[in-house]
Design a protein around this motif. Sequence first.
Motif, short mmCIF file in Angstrom:
data_model
loop_
_atom_site.label_atom_id
_atom_site.label_comp_id
_atom_site.label_asym_id
_atom_site.label_seq_id
_atom_site.Cartn_x
_atom_site.Cartn_y
_atom_site.Cartn_z
N MET A 1 0.85 -1.21 0.00
CA MET A 1 0.00 0.00 0.00
C MET A 1 0.88 1.25 0.00
O MET A 1 1.73 1.40 0.86
CB MET A 1 -0.85 -0.01 1.26
CG MET A 1 -2.32 0.13 0.96
SD MET A 1 -3.29 0.15 2.47
CE MET A 1 -2.49 1.42 3.39
N ASP A 2 0.64 2.12 -0.98
CA ASP A 2 1.56 3.25 -1.14
C ASP A 2 1.55 4.21 0.03
O ASP A 2 2.58 4.73 0.42
CB ASP A 2 1.17 4.02 -2.41
CG ASP A 2 1.35 3.15 -3.63
OD1 ASP A 2 0.43 3.09 -4.46
OD2 ASP A 2 2.40 2.51 -3.73
N SER A 3 0.38 4.47 0.58
CA SER A 3 0.30 5.52 1.59
C SER A 3 0.98 5.12 2.90
O SER A 3 1.20 5.96 3.75
CB SER A 3 -1.15 5.93 1.85
OG SER A 3 -1.93 4.78 2.07
N PHE A 4 1.35 3.86 3.04
CA PHE A 4 2.08 3.43 4.24
C PHE A 4 3.43 4.12 4.33
O PHE A 4 3.91 4.47 5.41
CB PHE A 4 2.25 1.90 4.23
CG PHE A 4 2.97 1.37 5.44
CD1 PHE A 4 4.28 0.92 5.36
CD2 PHE A 4 2.34 1.33 6.67
CE1 PHE A 4 4.95 0.41 6.48
CE2 PHE A 4 3.00 0.84 7.80
CZ PHE A 4 4.30 0.38 7.70
N LYS A 5 4.05 4.35 3.16
CA LYS A 5 5.38 4.96 3.14
C LYS A 5 5.36 6.37 3.70
O LYS A 5 6.35 6.87 4.23
CB LYS A 5 5.91 5.04 1.70
CG LYS A 5 6.09 3.70 1.03
CD LYS A 5 6.54 3.89 -0.43
CE LYS A 5 6.12 2.70 -1.27
NZ LYS A 5 5.85 3.05 -2.66
N ASN A 6 4.19 7.04 3.55
CA ASN A 6 4.12 8.45 3.95
C ASN A 6 3.93 8.64 5.45
O ASN A 6 4.01 9.76 5.93
CB ASN A 6 2.96 9.13 3.22
CG ASN A 6 3.16 9.10 1.71
OD1 ASN A 6 4.28 9.01 1.25
ND2 ASN A 6 2.06 9.17 0.98
N LEU A 82 -6.62 -9.96 -7.40
CA LEU A 82 -6.45 -8.57 -6.97
C LEU A 82 -4.96 -8.22 -6.89
O LEU A 82 -4.52 -7.20 -7.40
CB LEU A 82 -7.12 -8.35 -5.61
CG LEU A 82 -6.89 -6.99 -4.95
CD1 LEU A 82 -7.41 -5.85 -5.80
CD2 LEU A 82 -7.56 -6.94 -3.59
N GLU A 84 -2.54 -9.73 -8.37
CA GLU A 84 -2.02 -9.79 -9.73
C GLU A 84 -2.32 -8.49 -10.47
O GLU A 84 -1.43 -7.90 -11.11
CB GLU A 84 -2.70 -10.96 -10.45
CG GLU A 84 -2.05 -11.42 -11.72
CD GLU A 84 -2.82 -12.60 -12.31
OE1 GLU A 84 -2.23 -13.70 -12.38
OE2 GLU A 84 -4.00 -12.42 -12.70
N TYR A 85 -3.56 -8.02 -10.36
CA TYR A 85 -3.99 -6.79 -11.03
C TYR A 85 -3.18 -5.60 -10.54
O TYR A 85 -2.72 -4.77 -11.32
CB TYR A 85 -5.48 -6.56 -10.77
CG TYR A 85 -6.06 -5.36 -11.45
CD1 TYR A 85 -6.17 -4.13 -10.80
CD2 TYR A 85 -6.53 -5.44 -12.76
CE1 TYR A 85 -6.71 -3.03 -11.42
CE2 TYR A 85 -7.08 -4.33 -13.39
CZ TYR A 85 -7.17 -3.13 -12.71
OH TYR A 85 -7.71 -2.04 -13.32
N GLN A 86 -3.00 -5.51 -9.22
CA GLN A 86 -2.24 -4.41 -8.65
C GLN A 86 -0.79 -4.43 -9.12
O GLN A 86 -0.20 -3.38 -9.41
CB GLN A 86 -2.30 -4.46 -7.12
CG GLN A 86 -3.65 -4.06 -6.57
CD GLN A 86 -3.74 -4.19 -5.07
OE1 GLN A 86 -3.11 -5.06 -4.47
NE2 GLN A 86 -4.54 -3.35 -4.44
N LEU A 88 0.24 -5.63 -11.98
CA LEU A 88 0.22 -5.20 -13.38
C LEU A 88 0.11 -3.68 -13.47
O LEU A 88 0.78 -3.05 -14.27
CB LEU A 88 -0.97 -5.83 -14.12
CG LEU A 88 -0.81 -7.30 -14.51
CD1 LEU A 88 -2.13 -7.86 -15.02
CD2 LEU A 88 0.26 -7.46 -15.57
N GLN A 93 2.88 2.02 -14.42
CA GLN A 93 3.33 3.34 -14.00
C GLN A 93 4.85 3.33 -13.92
O GLN A 93 5.41 2.52 -13.22
CB GLN A 93 2.78 3.67 -12.61
CG GLN A 93 1.29 3.41 -12.45
CD GLN A 93 0.47 4.66 -12.55
OE1 GLN A 93 0.97 5.69 -12.97
NE2 GLN A 93 -0.79 4.59 -12.18
#
Lengths: 94, 105
Positions: A1-6, A82, A84-86, A88, A93
């Motif tokens: 999850m990206d927002s964890f880094k913030n 899910l 797998e989709y994430q 991809l 990006q």
Amino acid sequence: MDSFKNIPEYQKAEFLRHLEDQQIKDSLRMYNTLVESCFDKCVHVGWNGSLNSKQLTGTETSCISNCTEKYMKLTQRVGFRLTEYQALQAQKQP
Amino acid sequence: NNKNNKMSNFFGSGPSGPSPLTVAKAEAEILMDMFNRMTLTCSKKCIVTHNEPDLTVGEMACIDRCSYKYLEAQDKVGKLLADFQEQLKRQEAAGLQSYGPPIPK
């Protein structure tokens, strides 16, 4: 999850506790959802259904059993897709 | 990096926006809610018979298709929503009347 880094370091533990609480609540919610879903699919009470007894029939019981197993397997499969989709999407990006 | 964070479409990021912890918590909850809805929806669409405890090949294919379509639909709806909110903001900035849900400032 990206927002964890913030999240600042000192708050990461709080977030992980939140995740843990969320998992517990979600397991219970999933249980209720599963019961309702399989009851809907398997048990037919009413004018067209099994009015005769208060007990589940053999057919209904095995249906509920199969329904539960299938749902659990479906949950696994959906989770896999899910992820797998994430993955991809992340590749797309730069 | 903000492009990857879908939540930034809905909340502002920066000093005026909510704290990163709040955003992370919200994102975790939304993700779980989304997963639950997707699972239930696909189970309704794909699992019709209960003669055996295993998923049939057809059901597995259906689940795969359903999952991907659901996620794609979600992306589309997310983008459309974000575009619409942008449009509302622009109208409001231009002093034009806009109808619709209030935009958080």
